[in-house]
Scaffold this motif. Structure first.
Motif, mmCIF file in Angstrom:
data_model
loop_
_atom_site.group_PDB
_atom_site.id
_atom_site.type_symbol
_atom_site.label_atom_id
_atom_site.label_comp_id
_atom_site.label_asym_id
_atom_site.label_seq_id
_atom_site.Cartn_x
_atom_site.Cartn_y
_atom_site.Cartn_z
ATOM 1 N N CYS A 203 -5.268 40.579 1.129
ATOM 2 C CA CYS A 203 -3.955 39.734 0.872
ATOM 3 C C CYS A 203 -4.316 38.804 2.128
ATOM 4 N N PHE A 204 -5.009 37.281 1.931
ATOM 5 C CA PHE A 204 -4.307 36.407 2.962
ATOM 6 C C PHE A 204 -3.210 35.585 2.430
ATOM 7 N N SER A 205 -2.166 35.708 1.057
ATOM 8 C CA SER A 205 -1.294 35.448 1.626
ATOM 9 C C SER A 205 0.248 36.044 1.776
ATOM 10 N N PRO A 206 0.989 34.431 2.381
ATOM 11 C CA PRO A 206 3.090 34.945 2.412
ATOM 12 C C PRO A 206 3.149 35.721 1.745
ATOM 13 N N ASN A 207 2.895 35.877 -0.171
ATOM 14 C CA ASN A 207 3.601 36.420 -0.834
ATOM 15 C C ASN A 207 3.162 37.139 -1.483
ATOM 16 N N PRO A 208 2.871 38.539 -0.845
ATOM 17 C CA PRO A 208 2.148 39.963 -1.620
ATOM 18 C C PRO A 208 3.032 39.777 -2.714
ATOM 19 N N SER A 209 2.489 40.253 -3.313
ATOM 20 C CA SER A 209 2.475 41.544 -4.951
ATOM 21 C C SER A 209 3.748 42.796 -4.567
ATOM 22 N N ASN A 211 2.320 44.833 -6.685
ATOM 23 C CA ASN A 211 1.071 45.374 -6.949
ATOM 24 C C ASN A 211 -0.109 45.237 -5.255
ATOM 25 N N ASP A 212 0.112 44.727 -4.332
ATOM 26 C CA ASP A 212 -0.178 44.508 -3.071
ATOM 27 C C ASP A 212 0.075 45.630 -2.128
#
Length: 563
Positions: A203-209, A211-212
């Motif tokens: 997950c290449f996002s600073p806002n993982p969910s 469910n990540d």
């Protein structure tokens, strides 16, 4: 390692297995709900596990991982609640690759010595020991505080201004802070990470969910995901060298095999490099968790793995057969699709990721899974696995906390398994605490697994599917029965599994082709042994008429013909 014996694995989660505390608090802490210890695996308990028909025991969750428990008194930094799943924490969010989970020790300051003693007891009981190697990701607050002084820590020399560098151990999101927006408490919003690291499930996002795999960070093996997945494997990336050191460290402790978590998220080139290096120094096996059939040959042949999970093939099919959603004849397609590598696949019907057979989400009754276990165990020479409590019909229907009511036994919470508690009682399995049904199920598993472990025709013989000859047989139901032969030297075993709830009398057609391929003499008298009951008689196999077998409900027959 022995190659002429069937590998029968007992997966056990020490945190739960040895916990005898029956009072449970949802989201309870270690004091409220208790925790199992390595010392619970006494000489007697290990002897009983071996007697079940086990050759290898997989201790799940040995390596220190993130947790909400406070061990700061022992020099172990506390993890921030925001990046721990559950109260106990996930055993796959490794916090220190060189340490043992302190919760599992009687004397926390001697936790490594207690692990070494466990390995010694395991070997003295005649068992081999497996532990997890988690190569793809680590806990967000990873830090090794017990590594040797000459070993550099993960991320210690990373250039955090770069999203990717071949010698960085982690991937970064420069200029961006990690933001977790699903915390239930104010303190969960206060966790600080800048720059944000990439989350474990790519997950290449600073806002993982939620469910990540938000509690973990991805390790960098030299693949630049943001630039076309270009590879940088020469020179050897820094992460590769550090993972080799970790594997050699645990192999030196006497570990006999590694179950490699999410191995397919790590490049095959790494495994191709590291496994031979470990095997040069230690006699160990490598088992890969791989779910993409298109990559099976790659990980076995190029990656040098000994075995792979057979989840998307045999497990998924058997689950549908057990629940009546697919015909038993569909099992044939599983081994055919493996194109000659079936002997390298690890079969199972339960593990820590899957729902319990007895849960309301699967079969609702542990007995329904037994014919599937027969097929899983007997259809080839490959390894087979049982998850702790499976042999007792553990239901997994507790709402423990983070795990929720999902038909699984939690890996995130402090808890215990009712059936295992009742069996345990200082390792006395026949003390009356088990129900009649639990004892009967365990006896059936014990008989089946010992057949697999001790019969050379099962561990070494050839396999011949009989489905094709019985699809139109009016005395055999290919929707609810499955039959096959195993053959070695002067022995033939006929296995007929019955997925039906009622007793069935079937007539199995054994075609001329089976006699030719297996080298069996038609209509020759043989000594017949019912391997479940031990009863003997004289019988023959022929293609002139079908062989009649009476099948118990949710079970089957294992008939050995000795010529």
């Amino acid at each position: 390692m022995e190659t002429n014996k069937k590998m029968v694995i007992y997966q056990t989660l020490p945190r739960l297995f040895g916990n005898k505390q029956s009072s449970h608090v949802k989201y309870g802490n270690i004091e409220e709900n208790g925790v199992g210890k390595l010392s619970a695996y006494t000489e007697h308990v290990l002897t009983e596990i071996k007697a079940l028909g086990i050759s290898h025991i997989w201790y799940t969750g040995i390596i220190e991982h993130a947790t909400k428990s406070d061990f700061t008194a022992y020099g172990i930094p506390k993890d921030h609640n925001a990046v721990v799943k559950g109260t106990a924490g996930s055993p796959y969010a490794i916090k220190d690759y060189y340490d043992v989970d302190p919760a599992l020790a009687d004397d926390i300051s001697c936790r490594m010595e207690e692990f070494e003693a466990l390995i010694k007891r395991t070997h003295e009981a005649g068992l081999k020991a497996i532990i997890d190697f988690v190569p793809n990701h680590v806990a967000r607050q990873y830090h090794s505080d017990v590594r040797a002084p000459f070993i550099e820590d993960l991320g210690q020399t990373d250039d955090t201004t770069k999203a990717f560098d071949a010698n960085n151990n982690f991937y970064y999101l420069p200029g961006q802070a990690l933001e977790l927006h699903f915390g239930a408490k104010q303190e969960d919003f206060e966790y600080s990470e800048f720059p944000a690291k990439v989350t474990g499930n790519d997950c290449f996002s600073p806002n993982p969910s939620r469910n990540d795999w938000y509690e973990t960070v991805k390790l960098n093996y030299g693949i630049d995901y943001l630039n076309g997945r270009t590879t940088h494997f020469d020179p050897v990336p820094n992460t590769w060298e550090k993972m080799l050191q970790i594997l050699l460290f645990w192999a030196s402790k006497g570990v006999d095999a590694f179950r490699c978590d999410m191995a397919e998220m790590v490049p095959v080139a790494f495994w191709q490099w590291v496994i031979p290096k470990v095997k040069e120094q230690h006699d160990v096996l490598f088992i890969a968790e791989v779910y993409n059939p298109a990559e099976y040959h790659n990980y076995l042949i190029n990656g040098h793995f000994d075995y792979l999970y057979d989840k998307v093939g045999l497990y998924d099919t058997l689950r549908l057969v057990i629940t009546g959603e697919a015909p038993a004849s569909q099992i044939t397609g599983c081994w055919q699709a493996l194109d000659g590598i079936q002997s390298r696949m690890l079969n199972f019907l339960e593990n820590h990721d899957e729902q319990r057979i007895a849960s309301d989400f699967f079969a609702g009754d542990a007995r329904k899974g037994f014919p599937g276990m027969m097929v899983s165990t007997l259809m080839n020479t490959n390894p087979v696995m049982v998850y702790n409590g499976q042999e007792l019909g553990e239901r997994g229907m507790d709402e423990e906390g983070f795990s929720g009511l999902d038909g699984r036994t939690t890996i995130f919470d402090y808890w215990s398994m009712e059936s295992v508690r009742h069996w345990f009682n200082d390792g006395q399995p026949d003390d009356g605490q088990l129900t009649k049904e639990q004892k009967e199920l365990r006896d059936k598993y014990k008989a089946l697994l010992n057949i697999a472990l001790t019969e050379p025709v099962i561990s070494q013989g050839i396999f011949h599917d009989l489905t094709y000859a019985n699809l139109k047989n009016p005395y055999f139901n290919p929707h609810r029965q499955y039959a096959f032969l195993r053959k070695q030297e002067n022995e033939v075993i006929l296995v007929v599994a019955n997925f039906d709830k009622a007793e069935q009398t079937v007539r199995v057609q054994i075609p001329e082709n089976a006699f030719r391929v297996c080298g069996i003499k038609d209509n020759k008298a043989a000594r017949l042994t019912d391997l479940f009951t031990g009863q003997t008689s004289v019988s023959t196999l022929t293609d002139a008429w079908p062989y009649q077998v009476v099948l118990p409900p949710y079970s089957g027959r294992i008939l050995k013909f000795t010529y």
